[in-house]
Design a protein around this motif. Structure first.
Motif, mmCIF file in Angstrom:
data_model
loop_
_atom_site.group_PDB
_atom_site.id
_atom_site.type_symbol
_atom_site.label_atom_id
_atom_site.label_comp_id
_atom_site.label_asym_id
_atom_site.label_seq_id
_atom_site.Cartn_x
_atom_site.Cartn_y
_atom_site.Cartn_z
ATOM 1 N N LEU A 124 0.864 -1.177 0.000
ATOM 2 C CA LEU A 124 0.000 0.000 0.000
ATOM 3 C C LEU A 124 0.902 1.229 0.000
ATOM 4 C CD1 LEU A 124 -2.956 1.035 0.204
ATOM 5 C CD2 LEU A 124 -2.660 1.041 2.697
ATOM 6 N N SER A 125 0.608 2.180 -0.900
ATOM 7 C CA SER A 125 1.489 3.333 -1.084
ATOM 8 C C SER A 125 0.695 4.637 -1.032
ATOM 9 C CB SER A 125 2.209 3.247 -2.439
ATOM 10 O OG SER A 125 2.910 2.033 -2.572
ATOM 11 N N PHE A 126 1.379 5.683 -0.541
ATOM 12 C CA PHE A 126 0.784 7.010 -0.490
ATOM 13 C C PHE A 126 1.803 8.021 -1.015
ATOM 14 C CE2 PHE A 126 -1.038 4.498 2.933
ATOM 15 C CZ PHE A 126 -2.398 4.658 2.730
ATOM 16 N N GLY A 127 1.312 9.078 -1.660
ATOM 17 C CA GLY A 127 2.212 10.103 -2.175
ATOM 18 C C GLY A 127 1.568 11.476 -2.159
ATOM 19 N N ASN A 158 0.183 24.367 -6.583
ATOM 20 C CA ASN A 158 -0.883 23.388 -6.485
ATOM 21 C C ASN A 158 -0.332 22.105 -5.880
ATOM 22 O OD1 ASN A 158 -3.567 22.350 -6.849
ATOM 23 N ND2 ASN A 158 -3.765 23.752 -8.589
ATOM 24 N N ALA A 159 -1.209 21.150 -5.620
ATOM 25 C CA ALA A 159 -0.796 19.923 -4.937
ATOM 26 C C ALA A 159 -1.619 18.745 -5.441
ATOM 27 C CB ALA A 159 -0.961 20.074 -3.424
ATOM 28 N N ASP A 160 -1.010 17.558 -5.429
ATOM 29 C CA ASP A 160 -1.677 16.299 -5.771
ATOM 30 C C ASP A 160 -1.500 15.332 -4.606
ATOM 31 O OD1 ASP A 160 -1.897 17.523 -8.250
ATOM 32 O OD2 ASP A 160 -0.322 16.315 -9.176
ATOM 33 N N PHE A 161 -2.502 14.492 -4.391
ATOM 34 C CA PHE A 161 -2.394 13.425 -3.396
ATOM 35 C C PHE A 161 -2.890 12.131 -4.019
ATOM 36 C CE2 PHE A 161 -4.300 10.666 -0.180
ATOM 37 C CZ PHE A 161 -3.202 10.456 0.644
ATOM 38 N N GLY A 162 -2.175 11.021 -3.732
ATOM 39 C CA GLY A 162 -2.581 9.755 -4.319
ATOM 40 C C GLY A 162 -2.272 8.576 -3.430
ATOM 41 N N ALA A 163 -2.955 7.469 -3.714
ATOM 42 C CA ALA A 163 -2.728 6.195 -3.035
ATOM 43 C C ALA A 163 -2.673 5.097 -4.082
ATOM 44 C CB ALA A 163 -3.828 5.911 -2.011
ATOM 45 N N ALA A 164 -1.956 4.030 -3.774
ATOM 46 C CA ALA A 164 -1.840 2.901 -4.698
ATOM 47 C C ALA A 164 -1.867 1.599 -3.904
ATOM 48 C CB ALA A 164 -0.543 2.998 -5.508
ATOM 49 N N TYR A 165 -2.413 0.567 -4.547
ATOM 50 C CA TYR A 165 -2.427 -0.765 -3.931
ATOM 51 C C TYR A 165 -1.998 -1.779 -4.982
ATOM 52 C CZ TYR A 165 -4.085 -5.154 -1.941
ATOM 53 O OH TYR A 165 -4.158 -6.441 -1.478
#
Length: 328
Positions: A124-127, A158-165
């Protein structure tokens, strides 16, 4: 059909107006299929077993004056061998007629392993990314003896937020792009203040048990300000020989009308690529499938890359996680 001169002029006005209206920090094209997922998803920074340095150059409508161009340089990697934290950096230059924007994006990501028994890879990843953008409107081409030439500059964050599985051959990403409202002092008053774009992608990699390795995937974008939905449907194939891997992909993109009445569009993009040891090369050709097009020359894009600080492979996962070649 190809446009006449009058249609071309009208199309240019509409296109550049639309592009300025929907301007985002970094345009989303098909280069993520060239092992460059980090360009879209901050959670992909340092996600695999190698650091990745990538360069892309895109030219739309060859031979058309002031046609859109884009160049990017990106780097992402873990902070060290034994850490789950990672970083990323993107520099980009996006030019479209008299309007251009340059940006720098920095990313922090964290990867949380979920499986320790070694039978398959699960993570599980977050960025989180922050981007600084400088816009420029160069109207010198419109200047004459009566109208003074104007060059306007403005900038914003500006900003981005993401998650990955990831689990085995399965991959998925969810990213919210442009979290912050843009500065009210825009170059074009038509630019919306809220540029949020929700991006979801998923795919599955059928690995070495097959003669050809296959990776079907899809990606969906939902632009909050316009209500427009954009969908990609992709298939990617790999074949490895010793220290060389050949691959090819086909992507179909189409849009659906949003609340502002933006017309649908359809694109088809064949992509070919080569991985040799730690080096990567790709070429993308995009053709517009609509009845009225600006040019029959299509869009051309090349990608170059090198994998850095390669570690041992993880147990069974997608190519974006596992570099193909170790020890070269």
């Amino acid at each position: 059909m190809k446009l006449s001169y009058l249609q071309y002029c009208i199309f240019c006005v509409l296109f550049f107006s639309l592009n300025t209206f929907s301007q985002e920090t970094l345009p989303i094209y098909q280069d993520y299929l060239s092992d460059n997922v980090y360009l879209i998803h901050p959670s992909a920074a340092g996600i695999g077993n190698a650091g990745k340095l990538r360069f892309t150059a895109r030219q739309q409508w060859s031979g058309i004056p002031d046609a859109p161009t884009l160049q990017t340089i990106s780097l992402n990697s873990r902070f060290g061998e034994e850490t789950n934290a990672a970083y990323g950096l993107i520099l980009f230059n996006d030019k479209n007629g008299y309007h251009s924007q340059k940006g720098i994006q920095g990313t922090y990501a964290y990867h949380l392993p979920l499986n320790d028994n070694g039978h398959y890879f699960e993570q599980l990843s977050f960025g989180l990314s922050f981007t600084f953008i400088q816009n420029q409107s160069d109207q010198t081409a419109f200047g004459n003896d009566d109208v003074a030439a104007i060059i306007q500059n403005t900038s914003y964050f500006n900003a981005d937020f993401g998650a990955a599985y990831h689990k085995g051959g399965f991959s998925s990403y969810f990213t919210v792009k442009n979290l912050l409202q843009t500065n009210k002092n825009n170059l074009n008053v038509l630019e919306p203040l809220d540029l949020k774009n929700f991006v979801f992608a998923a795919g599955y990699y059928y690995d070495n048990y097959y003669f050809l390795q296959l990776e079907p995937s899809f990606m969906v974008q939902l632009k909050e300000s316009t209500g427009q939905t954009i969908a990609d449907f992709n298939i990617k194939m790999y074949k490895t020989f010793s220290t060389t891997q050949f691959w090819a992909a086909l992507s179909y993109r189409r849009s659906f009308d949003g609340a502002d009445g933006v017309n649908n569009f359809k694109f088809i993009s064949p992509i070919i690529g080569l991985n040799y040891k730690k080096l990567m090369f790709s070429y993308t050709y995009t053709n517009q499938l609509d009845d009225i097009v600006l040019s029959n020359t299509g869009f051309h894009q090349i990608g170059l890359g090198i994998n850095l600080w390669t570690r041992e492979k993880n147990w069974r996962s997608t190519p974006n996680i596992n570099n193909s070649f170790i020890g070269y």
